[in-house]
Design a protein around this motif. Structure first.
Motif, PDB file in Angstrom:
ATOM      1  N   LYS B  34      47.689  40.973  45.648  1.00 11.65           N
ATOM      2  CA  LYS B  34      46.449  40.130  45.085  1.00 11.65           C
ATOM      3  C   LYS B  34      45.761  40.749  44.348  1.00 11.65           C
ATOM      4  O   LYS B  34      45.195  40.528  43.302  1.00 11.65           O
ATOM      5  N   GLN B  67      32.635  41.076  40.760  1.00 15.12           N
ATOM      6  CA  GLN B  67      33.711  40.029  41.267  1.00 15.12           C
ATOM      7  C   GLN B  67      34.238  40.541  42.034  1.00 15.12           C
ATOM      8  O   GLN B  67      35.021  39.703  43.121  1.00 15.12           O
ATOM      9  N   ASP B  69      33.361  42.199  44.527  1.00 11.29           N
ATOM     10  CA  ASP B  69      32.473  42.231  45.838  1.00 11.29           C
ATOM     11  C   ASP B  69      32.116  43.701  45.972  1.00 11.29           C
ATOM     12  O   ASP B  69      31.494  43.843  47.245  1.00 11.29           O
ATOM     13  N   THR B 255      36.629  38.645  53.088  1.00  9.25           N
ATOM     14  CA  THR B 255      36.032  37.504  52.350  1.00  9.25           C
ATOM     15  C   THR B 255      34.659  37.532  51.937  1.00  9.25           C
ATOM     16  O   THR B 255      33.973  36.982  51.476  1.00  9.25           O
ATOM     17  N   THR B 256      33.712  38.279  53.036  1.00 13.60           N
ATOM     18  CA  THR B 256      32.338  38.412  53.076  1.00 13.60           C
ATOM     19  C   THR B 256      31.739  38.989  51.964  1.00 13.60           C
ATOM     20  O   THR B 256      32.505  40.176  51.346  1.00 13.60           O
ATOM     21  N   ASP B 282      44.662  40.114  53.302  1.00 19.01           N
ATOM     22  CA  ASP B 282      45.665  39.588  53.007  1.00 19.01           C
ATOM     23  C   ASP B 282      45.435  38.197  52.036  1.00 19.01           C
ATOM     24  O   ASP B 282      46.350  37.512  51.501  1.00 19.01           O
ATOM     25  N   GLY B 283      44.446  37.800  51.987  1.00 17.63           N
ATOM     26  CA  GLY B 283      43.736  36.832  51.083  1.00 17.63           C
ATOM     27  C   GLY B 283      43.682  37.121  49.762  1.00 17.63           C
ATOM     28  O   GLY B 283      44.103  38.476  48.994  1.00 17.63           O
ATOM     29  N   THR B 284      42.986  36.523  48.723  1.00 18.25           N
ATOM     30  CA  THR B 284      42.676  36.720  47.625  1.00 18.25           C
ATOM     31  C   THR B 284      41.274  37.418  47.363  1.00 18.25           C
ATOM     32  O   THR B 284      40.820  38.040  46.498  1.00 18.25           O
ATOM     33  N   ALA B 285      40.577  37.624  48.463  1.00 18.49           N
ATOM     34  CA  ALA B 285      39.274  38.500  48.332  1.00 18.49           C
ATOM     35  C   ALA B 285      39.488  39.934  48.010  1.00 18.49           C
ATOM     36  O   ALA B 285      40.413  40.628  48.522  1.00 18.49           O
ATOM     37  N   LYS B 286      38.721  40.479  47.358  1.00 14.22           N
ATOM     38  CA  LYS B 286      39.093  41.904  46.827  1.00 14.22           C
ATOM     39  C   LYS B 286      38.558  43.046  47.772  1.00 14.22           C
ATOM     40  O   LYS B 286      39.514  44.073  47.563  1.00 14.22           O
TER      41      LYS B 286
END
Ligand SMILES: Nc1nc2c(ncn2[C@@H]2O[C@H](COP(=O)(O)OP(=O)(O)OP(=O)(O)O)[C@@H](O)[C@H]2O)c(=O)[nH]1
Ligand SMILES: Nc1nc2c(ncn2[C@@H]2O[C@H](COP(=O)(O)OP(=O)(O)OP(=O)(O)O)[C@@H](O)[C@H]2O)c(=O)[nH]1
Ligand SMILES: [Mg+2]
Ligand SMILES: [Mg+2]
Lengths: 450, 334
Positions: B34, B67, B69, B255-256, B282-286
């Motif tokens: 992702k 973007q 982070d 995600t923070t 594993d999420g979409t957070a970079k």
């Protein structure tokens, strides 16, 4: 690493402009750059920032700012107004179905605070609206998730419906509603498992629960510390489920919480509540204007004022305000204030609400450590009245005497004096801004000293 | 000249990665897909659209990094360095800048050099690892995963239920203990976490355990009293075993946003954090915050969390991580 607030950021540009007396479009552009940075540092999504800055620029480039004598404040005013508008009004209402039970579904990423917020909401419903909620343990995946909700239920004396972790969440939800009807619960709060917005299987599960229970509210629970990804998460949950509200948790931390703005901008869904702690009563309605000043780094002064009002002698507070305005605040007043501050509760909580407080390094430590406050008090008490009113007269000899008298070191005495000066400077800045703001057609500056 | 150096860097990287065809790499790549898609996709997109390296180009690049982070200061630093490099090498072609971007990113990771991603495990005797972090980031889950890892390496592992505050926290750790076959030392809910640690250390000593994994309650770093409590927990461990805790692991949620930097700084001050686990990658957070933390605080990332299951934990490898971000580009160097 403490982030600068917008007011601090604009300071430089304002200084420059002050000399010129006139603001060019280039100046506005420069200020807009600072606005942009302030918002980015606050974790507002970059696209949202872009749109926002464009909007503010349009207003700013118009005569409003160019003709203003206090362009910095004008910019802050416009930014603050636009921010507050973007975040919508206060909407802490909870739906009530005319065919009870009213069903509320809690959804969100892992660890956002769904289970905790479920407990908090049930308490609010009972305490404020005199309702009888049923909590539903529909997280069958996370280890001990059911136990967590049951423990909260026990603490609150709130019934919890569970079928263990071998029955599907959809089935659990279905049976819970039947149970609620049977036992005349007027609210059903469904605590679902945390999941990624890109996890199709688990998102489908939520859609199934929605299909079956026809919830009156679907609340997305979001961690206030979330960064740029907040837009993706909120958008995805919204598109797939149709959110009715957002709860922003962990706002008792020191994050700026720019995610609030991002989420609001992409979903157009109201932020209804904020979580301000781990305890069950730490849930409050969302205040857009407070959030705006927080994102801008102006401190959550309104909350501070409310807290102070509840604890501080009204008359004394007025006197203090007067003193601050006229900059006749002395060390003696400081001493008294310390006493009052002690009554306000945990100091660290208070401190983070104060605008500019993060800039004064020494003050930070001083305020946080209760023991150090005792030291400060001892030092001030060792001064004569003349010294307290007029610290400039403190020479080496006097300082030595004070150090001895208070059992502290001369360095500490010096540090205190420095801190006191910094604090006075800060007050002057704040009151100065406020008064000028008042003169200019009576706009209310986002922060007010106490 | 430098261009070719750069090619060899990517070649080397690719070789290294294609050699390690184990599932670990695959998993890591999956987890990062992702991130990779969005991030490098954007960089490629950017490069394709610009025919000249100008201010606009840099501005857009800056936005891409923000973007992701990556802390703002780090982005500025990176952009400044890039600009200098571009000027120095007289680069006109955005395609070439892309290589420099990767180079610089790796450089930032390497700034924390000397601190290995490996955990400091004692050859002899007990190793104590303390887990700290704000609420809900994944401390307990990470302990479960690490417990599983050590267990399958044949080590004798114990867990200490040091979160006596949050509802269901002890039970959560117990479920993990059962899952991975590790005993959990606990006391009643509401008891003193320092006392739990004391007990756990005695138990670990008498049972001759190799590893003791200590859970603590989540706490926001601005809660002074809670941070003091954590210091006390650490002191008890220090007192009972000289040299312990051997690792203090700060768990950060990928995600923070910018607050993660303040978390790292404050927890480091209070407990001398020795490593980071970056969870929920594993999420979409970079996960770009890793850059800022390495760069500004020099704390190494030791593991990344890539899911909720017991084997969803991978050792952090800076090269692989950058590879993940720039996989498309690496493939092009064929
Ligand atoms: N300080 C603070 N902590 C909070 C707040 N809300 C929740 N928490 C804490 O955040 C952590 C996670 O909360 P949970 O309620 O378990 O989160 P969840 O979304 O149910 O988590 P999963 O079910 O695992 O997805 C816990 O430690 C809570 O005590 C808040 O407003 N402030
Ligand atoms: N997707 C994903 N979820 C994770 C990961 N690590 C942990 N989680 C989930 O995040 C939630 C919170 O994890 P916990 O381990 O309870 O977090 P914690 O830091 O111990 O929380 P507190 O003790 O309440 O502060 C749970 O639902 C976990 O399953 C990860 O790497 N990826
Ligand atoms: Mg939960
Ligand atoms: Mg935990």
């Amino acid at each position: 690493m403490a982030f600068e607030g917008l007011a601090d950021r604009l300071q430089n540009t304002i200084q420059k402009i002050r000399g010129k007396g006139k603001v060019s479009e280039a100046d506005v552009k420069e200020m807009m750059r600072e606005v942009r940075l302030a918002l980015l540092e606050a974790d507002v999504n970059f696209k949202v920032v872009k749109d926002f800055v464009k909007k503010v620029s349009e207003r700013a480039v118009g005569q409003e700012v160019l003709q203003s004598l206090t362009p910095g404040q004008q910019i802050i005013k416009i930014v603050n107004e636009e921010l507050t508008a973007l975040m919508g009004g206060e909407q802490s209402i909870i739906a009530a179905s005319n065919r009870p039970p009213t069903v509320i579904m809690m959804v969100g990423l892992q660890g956002a605070g769904k289970t905790t917020t479920t407990g908090k909401l049930s308490l609010l419903l009972r305490k404020k609206y005199n309702r009888s909620p049923l909590l539903v343990a529909a997280d069958i995946y996370r280890p001990a998730a059911i136990k967590q909700l049951q423990t909260l239920g026990k603490q609150l004396d709130m019934p919890v419906f569970s079928l263990g972790d071998q029955v599907s969440p959809v089935e659990i939800a279905k049976q819970a509603i039947a149970k609620a009807k049977e036992e005349h619960h007027d609210y059903v709060l469904i605590d679902t498992a945390g999941r990624l917005h890109v996890d199709e299987t688990l998102m489908d599960e939520l859609k199934d629960i929605k299909e079956l229970t026809k919830p009156d509210e679907i609340f997305l629970v979001v961690d206030a510390m979330t960064g740029q990804d907040a837009v993706n998460v909120a958008q995805s949950f919204n598109e797939q489920l149709g959110l009715t509200g957002v709860v922003l948790t962990k706002l008792d931390g020191d994050t700026r919480g720019g995610a609030a703005l991002s989420i609001r901008a992409v979903t157009q869904t109201p932020i209804k509540f904020v979580g301000l702690g781990e305890k069950m009563d730490a849930l409050e309605p969302f205040h857009p204007e407070r959030m705006a000043s927080r994102i801008l780094g102006m401190g959550d002064v309104l909350t501070l004022i409310e807290k102070a009002q509840a604890n501080v002698d009204e008359q004394k507070a007025k006197e203090l305000e007067q003193k601050m305005r006229t900059a006749t605040f002395t060390l003696d007043d400081f001493l008294e204030q310390l006493g009052q501050v002690r009554n306000l509760g945990p100091l660290d909580e208070l401190l983070k609400m104060m605008p500019g407080a993060n800039k004064i390094k020494g003050l930070n430590n001083l305020q946080i450590d209760e023991k150090q406050i005792g030291h400060v008090e001892a030092i001030i008490r060792s001064m004569t009245m003349a010294e307290k009113n007029n610290p400039e007269i403190l020479n080496a000899k006097r300082k030595n005497r004070i150090a001895k008298g208070s059992g502290r070191s001369v360095t500490e005495v010096n540090r205190l004096l420095k801190q006191f000066e910094d604090m006075k400077k800060m007050m002057k800045q704040m009151t100065g801004m406020q008064q000028k703001g008042k003169k200019k057609g009576g706009f209310k500056f986002p922060f007010k000293p106490f | 000249m430098l261009g070719s150096e750069n090619m060899s860097f990517f070649k080397k990287l690719k070789e290294k990665i294609s050699k390690s065809t184990d599932t670990v790499t695959e998993k890591f790549k999956d987890g990062l897909s992702k991130t990779r898609d969005s991030f490098s996709g954007k960089v490629n997109d950017l490069v394709a659209r610009y025919r000249k390296v100008d201010e606009d180009f840099f501005e857009e690049l800056e936005e891409i990094l923000i973007q992701a982070d990556v802390g703002f200061d780090t982005v500025m630093k990176l952009i400044d360095e890039l600009k200098m490099e571009v000027k120095r090498r007289n680069i006109q072609d955005p395609q070439e800048v892309q290589s420099v971007i990767s180079e610089k990113l790796v450089e930032i990771y390497d700034a924390g050099e000397g601190q290995s991603a490996k955990l400091n495990i004692q050859e002899e005797g007990l190793t104590v690892i303390l887990f700290v972090g704000v609420n809900g980031v994944g401390k307990t889950t990470t302990i479960g995963k690490l417990g599983h890892k050590f267990k399958s390496e044949g080590k004798k592992v114990l867990m200490a239920a040091g979160d006596t505050f949050r509802a269901g926290a002890i039970e959560q750790l117990e479920v993990w203990g059962e899952r991975v076959g590790v005993d959990v030392i606990k006391q009643a809910e509401g008891s003193d976490p320092a006392a739990v640690m004391f007990d756990a250390i005695q138990a670990a000593k008498s049972r001759k355990a190799d590893i003791l994994l200590c859970d603590t309650a989540g706490r926001l770093q601005n809660k002074v009293n809670l941070m003091k409590e954590l210091e006390k927990v650490k002191r008890v461990i220090e007192r009972e075993i000289p040299g312990a805790p051997h690792e203090v692991i700060l768990v950060l949620d990928a995600t923070t946003g910018q607050n993660a930097l303040i978390q790292a700084k404050t927890f480091k001050e209070a407990t001398n954090v020795s490593g980071i686990v970056l969870s929920k990658l594993d999420g979409t957070a970079k996960g770009g915050i890793v850059l800022a933390i390495r760069n500004e605080l020099k704390i190494p990332v030791k593991f990344v969390g890539l899911g909720e299951k017991m084997d969803d934990l991978q050792e952090f490898d800076a090269e692989k991580y950058v590879y993940g971000l720039f996989a498309d580009q690496v493939d092009k160097t064929d």
